[in-house]
Design a protein around this motif. Sequence first.
Motif, short mmCIF file in Angstrom:
data_model
loop_
_atom_site.label_atom_id
_atom_site.label_comp_id
_atom_site.label_asym_id
_atom_site.label_seq_id
_atom_site.Cartn_x
_atom_site.Cartn_y
_atom_site.Cartn_z
N HIS A 1 5.57 17.19 -13.93
CA HIS A 1 6.45 16.63 -14.97
C HIS A 1 6.28 17.50 -16.21
O HIS A 1 5.15 17.79 -16.61
CB HIS A 1 6.11 15.17 -15.26
CG HIS A 1 6.62 14.24 -14.18
ND1 HIS A 1 6.32 12.90 -14.14
CD2 HIS A 1 7.40 14.48 -13.10
CE1 HIS A 1 6.92 12.34 -13.09
NE2 HIS A 1 7.57 13.28 -12.43
N ASP B 1 9.14 17.63 -18.94
CA ASP B 1 9.92 17.25 -20.12
C ASP B 1 9.00 16.62 -21.15
O ASP B 1 8.04 15.93 -20.79
CB ASP B 1 10.98 16.18 -19.75
CG ASP B 1 12.17 16.77 -19.01
OD1 ASP B 1 12.29 18.01 -18.99
OD2 ASP B 1 12.95 15.98 -18.46
N ASN C 1 2.70 14.45 -5.51
CA ASN C 1 2.53 15.70 -4.78
C ASN C 1 1.38 16.54 -5.34
O ASN C 1 0.65 17.21 -4.59
CB ASN C 1 3.83 16.51 -4.83
CG ASN C 1 4.89 15.92 -3.91
OD1 ASN C 1 4.59 15.11 -3.03
ND2 ASN C 1 6.14 16.31 -4.13
N GLU D 1 4.92 9.27 -1.02
CA GLU D 1 3.62 8.90 -1.61
C GLU D 1 2.65 8.40 -0.55
O GLU D 1 1.43 8.56 -0.69
CB GLU D 1 3.79 7.83 -2.68
CG GLU D 1 4.53 8.28 -3.92
CD GLU D 1 6.04 8.27 -3.78
OE1 GLU D 1 6.54 7.88 -2.70
OE2 GLU D 1 6.73 8.67 -4.73
N HIS E 1 13.42 4.61 -9.70
CA HIS E 1 13.39 6.06 -9.53
C HIS E 1 13.04 6.50 -8.12
O HIS E 1 13.07 7.68 -7.81
CB HIS E 1 12.39 6.70 -10.51
CG HIS E 1 10.95 6.50 -10.11
ND1 HIS E 1 10.31 5.32 -10.28
CD2 HIS E 1 10.06 7.33 -9.52
CE1 HIS E 1 9.06 5.42 -9.82
NE2 HIS E 1 8.89 6.64 -9.35
N ARG F 1 15.29 11.72 -12.55
CA ARG F 1 15.88 11.76 -11.21
C ARG F 1 17.07 10.80 -11.12
O ARG F 1 18.13 11.14 -10.58
CB ARG F 1 14.80 11.35 -10.19
CG ARG F 1 15.33 11.20 -8.77
CD ARG F 1 14.31 10.47 -7.90
NE ARG F 1 13.22 11.30 -7.43
CZ ARG F 1 13.29 12.12 -6.37
NH1 ARG F 1 14.40 12.21 -5.69
NH2 ARG F 1 12.26 12.82 -5.99
N GLN G 1 20.15 12.01 -13.07
CA GLN G 1 20.96 12.98 -12.33
C GLN G 1 21.90 12.28 -11.35
O GLN G 1 23.07 12.63 -11.23
CB GLN G 1 20.07 13.90 -11.51
CG GLN G 1 19.45 15.02 -12.30
CD GLN G 1 18.45 15.81 -11.45
OE1 GLN G 1 18.39 15.67 -10.23
NE2 GLN G 1 17.65 16.63 -12.12
C1 UD1 Z 1 7.06 11.56 -8.96
C2 UD1 Z 1 6.15 11.03 -7.85
C3 UD1 Z 1 6.26 9.52 -7.78
C4 UD1 Z 1 5.98 8.90 -9.13
C5 UD1 Z 1 6.90 9.51 -10.16
C6 UD1 Z 1 6.67 8.98 -11.52
C7 UD1 Z 1 5.88 12.51 -5.92
C8 UD1 Z 1 6.24 12.69 -4.49
N1 UD1 Z 1 6.55 11.54 -6.54
O1 UD1 Z 1 8.38 11.25 -8.62
O2 UD1 Z 1 5.30 9.05 -6.86
O3 UD1 Z 1 6.22 7.52 -9.05
O4 UD1 Z 1 6.69 10.93 -10.17
O5 UD1 Z 1 7.67 9.40 -12.41
O6 UD1 Z 1 5.05 13.20 -6.43
N2 UD1 Z 1 12.49 15.84 -13.65
C9 UD1 Z 1 12.86 16.19 -14.93
N3 UD1 Z 1 11.88 16.34 -15.86
C10 UD1 Z 1 10.56 16.15 -15.58
C11 UD1 Z 1 10.20 15.80 -14.27
C12 UD1 Z 1 11.17 15.64 -13.32
O7 UD1 Z 1 14.02 16.34 -15.22
O8 UD1 Z 1 9.73 16.30 -16.49
C13 UD1 Z 1 13.56 15.66 -12.63
C14 UD1 Z 1 13.76 16.88 -11.82
O9 UD1 Z 1 15.09 17.01 -11.56
C15 UD1 Z 1 13.05 16.57 -10.53
C16 UD1 Z 1 13.19 15.06 -10.43
O10 UD1 Z 1 13.16 14.59 -11.77
O11 UD1 Z 1 13.60 17.24 -9.46
C17 UD1 Z 1 12.09 14.41 -9.66
O12 UD1 Z 1 10.82 14.82 -10.15
P1 UD1 Z 1 9.58 14.89 -9.13
O13 UD1 Z 1 8.35 15.25 -9.85
O14 UD1 Z 1 9.94 15.69 -7.94
O15 UD1 Z 1 9.46 13.42 -8.58
P2 UD1 Z 1 9.59 12.00 -9.31
O16 UD1 Z 1 10.83 11.35 -8.82
O17 UD1 Z 1 9.38 12.11 -10.78
#
Ligand code: UD1
Length: 370
Positions: free
Chosen positions: A39, A41, A98, A130, A201, A235, A238
């Motif tokens: 993460h 942002d 992850n 998860e 989410h 997420r 989007q």
């Molecule tokens: C992840 C965790 C989930 C947790 C969640 C908390 C895994 C498999 N999933 O899911 O268990 O509950 O975090 O929020 O690790 N994005 C942004 N800015 C950011 C981060 C993400 O825009 O700072 C967007 C991106 O498009 C990205 C999508 O969110 O592709 C998903 O982010 P990702 O870290 O893949 O999974 P989460 O859905 O956040």
Amino acid sequence: MHILHVVGARPNFIKAAPVLRALALHEGVRQALVHTGQHYDAAMSDVFFQQLQMPRPDFNLGVGSGTHAQQTAGVMLALEPVLREQKPDLVLVYGDVNSTVAAALVCSKLGVRVAHVEAGLRSRDRSMPEEINRLLTDQLSDVLFTPSADGDENLVREGVDPAKIHRVGNVMIDTLIRLLPLADAHLPAELPTPFALVTLHRPSNVDDVPWLRELLATLADLSSQLHVVFPVHPRTRQRLEELGPAPGLDTRLRLLTPLPYLEFLALQRHAAMVITDSGGIQEETTFLGVPCLTVRENTERPITISHGTNQLVGRDLQRLRAATLEVLKSGVLERDSTLERKEENSNHRVPLWDGHAADRIAEIILRGAA
Ligand code: UD1
């Protein structure tokens, strides 16, 4: 003793903060913090570091978003040289994202001891990414810190040596207890009351477009009974953009940007009810005594159902509607009765969810049991 913490995603920051603080009280402990960048942002990361008063990360791996393989492999590749250089005595990994499984895998291959905070939780649903992360991280870990008895039972059933398991309680609740006194000052202004707080989410809810559309229509319907406040995860944002103008969204369904920790905690505390698919929020509402409807078929946190105010409504909109009406009928809309009920519920707190889980982790590590 040199301890390295690996965090990457929003819930991890909340879990690691109390452990960093507890270990910092001990002389002879040197700590390093690695942020994988899962993460990135400001609203998903920086603001949490500020509000939780966490030290700046010593290393930022800058991994960012991607497929699960890209993200997991990215963390592995970038973390390996850090571990070779730092040579920690113990690495702490948190939760089930992850970044967690990636770090555990690198440690175990390098022969670095790894401890998993929030071990043993199981939804028994392998379609959840998860759940895979939890299963693998626990198998790879040398030390397993569990939040509740069900965690210990799951691990023993999977053949984990009981000597490695330490039931310490819930570190997320440590943070909640420490910061709850500051939360009300961060209650977002111009909040409609009474309101239901919504977060969604999980891929199972937001990546399935027809389902997401129906779910939003149901929330819009419910907003005729009480206001709905919905801070939207990136997420989900989007997916909403892909959906176009969402059906039935009216002024009583208020979409917000992702909120900082204290603002969100204040919202949870003042919500008449919460509708969510988050794991951590099931726990926080249990502690706060706020009725919670979880839009999932299962939970890895059954203690929130047996001890708390959480119920699973599954992928069943009729159940979501009926359960919401049930909560509303219970008088939750009258402010005084809400506060009373919350007070009552606080008598049913889960054992060891007491604000001291991180102290117990530090004590076990320093005593050399970990
Ligand atoms: C992840 C965790 C989930 C947790 C969640 C908390 C895994 C498999 N999933 O899911 O268990 O509950 O975090 O929020 O690790 N994005 C942004 N800015 C950011 C981060 C993400 O825009 O700072 C967007 C991106 O498009 C990205 C999508 O969110 O592709 C998903 O982010 P990702 O870290 O893949 O999974 P989460 O859905 O956040």
